[in-house]
Write a protein that holds these residues in place. Structure first.
Motif, short mmCIF file in Angstrom:
data_model
loop_
_atom_site.label_atom_id
_atom_site.label_comp_id
_atom_site.label_asym_id
_atom_site.label_seq_id
_atom_site.Cartn_x
_atom_site.Cartn_y
_atom_site.Cartn_z
N ILE A 184 10.07 10.59 -19.39
CA ILE A 184 11.30 9.91 -18.99
C ILE A 184 11.79 10.46 -17.65
O ILE A 184 12.22 9.71 -16.77
N GLY A 185 11.73 11.78 -17.49
CA GLY A 185 12.18 12.40 -16.25
C GLY A 185 11.39 11.91 -15.06
O GLY A 185 11.95 11.58 -14.00
N ALA A 186 10.05 11.87 -15.19
CA ALA A 186 9.21 11.42 -14.07
C ALA A 186 9.48 9.96 -13.73
O ALA A 186 9.53 9.58 -12.55
N LEU A 187 9.68 9.12 -14.74
CA LEU A 187 9.95 7.71 -14.50
C LEU A 187 11.30 7.51 -13.82
O LEU A 187 11.41 6.75 -12.85
N ILE A 188 12.34 8.20 -14.32
CA ILE A 188 13.68 8.02 -13.76
C ILE A 188 13.75 8.53 -12.32
O ILE A 188 14.26 7.85 -11.42
N ILE A 189 13.22 9.73 -12.08
CA ILE A 189 13.28 10.29 -10.72
C ILE A 189 12.49 9.43 -9.75
O ILE A 189 12.95 9.14 -8.63
N THR A 190 11.30 8.98 -10.16
CA THR A 190 10.50 8.12 -9.29
C THR A 190 11.23 6.81 -8.99
O THR A 190 11.23 6.34 -7.84
N ALA A 191 11.86 6.23 -10.02
CA ALA A 191 12.59 4.98 -9.81
C ALA A 191 13.77 5.17 -8.86
O ALA A 191 14.02 4.34 -7.97
N VAL A 192 14.48 6.28 -9.01
CA VAL A 192 15.62 6.57 -8.12
C VAL A 192 15.15 6.77 -6.69
O VAL A 192 15.75 6.24 -5.73
N VAL A 218 0.83 -1.20 0.00
CA VAL A 218 0.00 0.00 0.00
C VAL A 218 0.87 1.25 0.00
O VAL A 218 0.63 2.20 -0.77
N CYS A 219 1.88 1.29 0.84
CA CYS A 219 2.78 2.46 0.89
C CYS A 219 3.53 2.64 -0.42
O CYS A 219 3.71 3.76 -0.90
N ALA A 220 3.99 1.51 -1.01
CA ALA A 220 4.74 1.59 -2.27
C ALA A 220 3.86 2.13 -3.39
O ALA A 220 4.29 3.02 -4.14
N VAL A 221 2.65 1.61 -3.51
CA VAL A 221 1.74 2.07 -4.56
C VAL A 221 1.42 3.55 -4.36
O VAL A 221 1.42 4.34 -5.31
N CYS A 222 1.16 3.92 -3.13
CA CYS A 222 0.85 5.32 -2.80
C CYS A 222 1.99 6.24 -3.21
O CYS A 222 1.79 7.27 -3.85
N PHE A 223 3.22 5.86 -2.87
CA PHE A 223 4.38 6.70 -3.18
C PHE A 223 4.62 6.76 -4.69
O PHE A 223 4.85 7.85 -5.25
N LEU A 224 4.59 5.62 -5.37
CA LEU A 224 4.89 5.58 -6.80
C LEU A 224 3.89 6.41 -7.61
O LEU A 224 4.27 7.16 -8.51
#
Length: 387
Positions: free
Chosen positions: A57-65, A18-24
């Motif tokens: 790409i920026g949103a995906l990379i920053i979120t992944a980091v 739940v926390c992971a989904v919320c954050f991502l």
């Protein structure tokens, strides 16, 4: 005992998921929808124009980091149960810093108060994590603390909500900065309609945003028709790119539509005359010049210049704001150098004058005129921001 361990494991996994989904979801949408344009300005400024930011790409990379940072924090702290959400605080802190971008980042870069705020927040967080670790063995693992709608999940969601609210409150929420960045990004892509859409219903603006809208309207051939549908600030000088604070859009993009960049800084009217003398002026320049006079509230100069670009005759249509300016000019001058009659505009003018005469209070008069004539040149002339 086996049931107890299984119950504990399921409760922990549910909380983590739940926390992971919320954050991502929050991180990606925040970066993609709200921060993309200002991040583009920041990257362009800090790289001195060498690189450009891509919102997806920026949103995906920053979120992944940021999610990787959380995984690292969890592997060290092993926080679970009611305080698992605290493992996201360092990631949320980084996201907050990335969101707090100064509108003047291209002129001056500084972390400002973050130099001492970041260590203070991390020290406080470290103390809270230590305390939470001491209390973890005393938490219950009964059914009330497992499942998607358990008390434990809701406690973690509350912590996530507080952190997300902090990101939103601390991040740069300067509406005009966001409008400018979005308008410049849209113009870079050639999307004039999107540049004109952003902030359309807002009363907030500045000289640069006005200059960007002037350029976008000129490209659509609607400058004399719709300029004062937006709030306008500045002067005939500030609508030219040498005075506008452009951060993404190259100034030459605007100079090109006018005919060319001047060799040195000069006043607008001198520039227009030089371009016409050298046969470099484009049709767009005529509306720039005329609307510049209107922004300056120089109706005499407007009336003198108008016949050079438009045939002024009662039977011929003119852009809306030019009609409004001419009606106003003719009622203000005993011997106008240009005479133009158009029934609908004159009836609107009479209604406006009657409305203004009926109001004894200035505040009420302004409110009533705004209500009905907000998008007219008349409202700007009487109540627009004056330099």
């Amino acid at each position: 005992m086996r049931y107890h361990n299984l119950n504990k494991k399921n409760g922990t996994i549910t909380t983590k998921v739940v926390c992971a989904v919320c954050f991502l979801v929050f991180s990606f949408l925040w970066l993609y929808e709200f921060q993309a344009d200002v991040l583009a300005v920041a990257q362009f400024a800090l790289s001195h124009g060498a690189t450009h930011y891509d919102r997806t790409i920026g949103a995906l990379i920053i979120t992944a980091v940021l999610f990787t940072v959380q995984l690292g924090v969890f592997s060290v702290t092993r926080l679970s149960r009611r305080t698992h959400a605290l493992t996201y605080l360092p990631s949320m802190l980084i996201l907050t810093v990335l969101s707090d971008i100064s509108p003047d980042i291209d002129r001056h870069f500084s972390l400002g108060a973050w130099w001492w705020v970041i260590p203070l927040v991390l020290l406080t967080w470290a103390g809270t994590v230590w305390l939470a670790k001491q209390l973890m063995p005393f938490e219950n693992d009964d059914k009330q603390n497992t499942g998607l709608f358990s008390r434990r999940v809701w406690i973690n969601l509350l912590q996530m909500a507080v952190m997300m609210l902090a990101v939103a409150l601390v991040g740069n929420s300067n509406a005009v900065f966001h409008y400018r960045a979005h308008a410049e990004a849209a113009l870079l892509k050639g999307d004039v309609d999107e540049a004109l859409r952003v902030g359309y219903k807002s009363l907030e603006t500045d000289e640069t945003l006005t200059a960007l809208r002037v350029h976008a309207l000129a490209r659509k051939g609607e400058l004399g028709e719709r300029l004062f549908a937006y709030p306008v600030v500045g002067s005939s000088e500030t609508i030219l790119p040498n005075r506008a604070h452009l951060q993404l859009l190259p100034a030459d993009t605007i100079w090109k539509y006018l005919g060319g960049r001047p060799l040195y800084a000069m006043m607008p009217q001198k520039y227009y005359k030089a371009m016409e003398r050298d046969s470099l002026a484009t049709p767009v320049m005529a509306d720039y010049r005329l609307c510049g006079h209107l922004i300056d509230r120089d109706l005499d100069a407007f009336a003198a210049a108008l016949p050079h670009y438009y045939e002024v005759a009662d039977s011929l249509p003119l852009p809306r704001h030019y009609r409004e300016a001419l009606v106003l000019y003719q009622h203000m001058r005993m011997n106008p150098i240009v005479v133009y009659h158009e029934t609908v505009t004159e009836v609107d003018w009479e209604n406006l004058r009657q409305m203004m005469d009926e109001c004894a209070d200035d505040a009420e008069r302004k409110l009533r005129v705004f209500d009905k004539y907000r998008d007219s040149y008349w409202y700007y002339y009487y109540y627009g921001v004056k330099e």
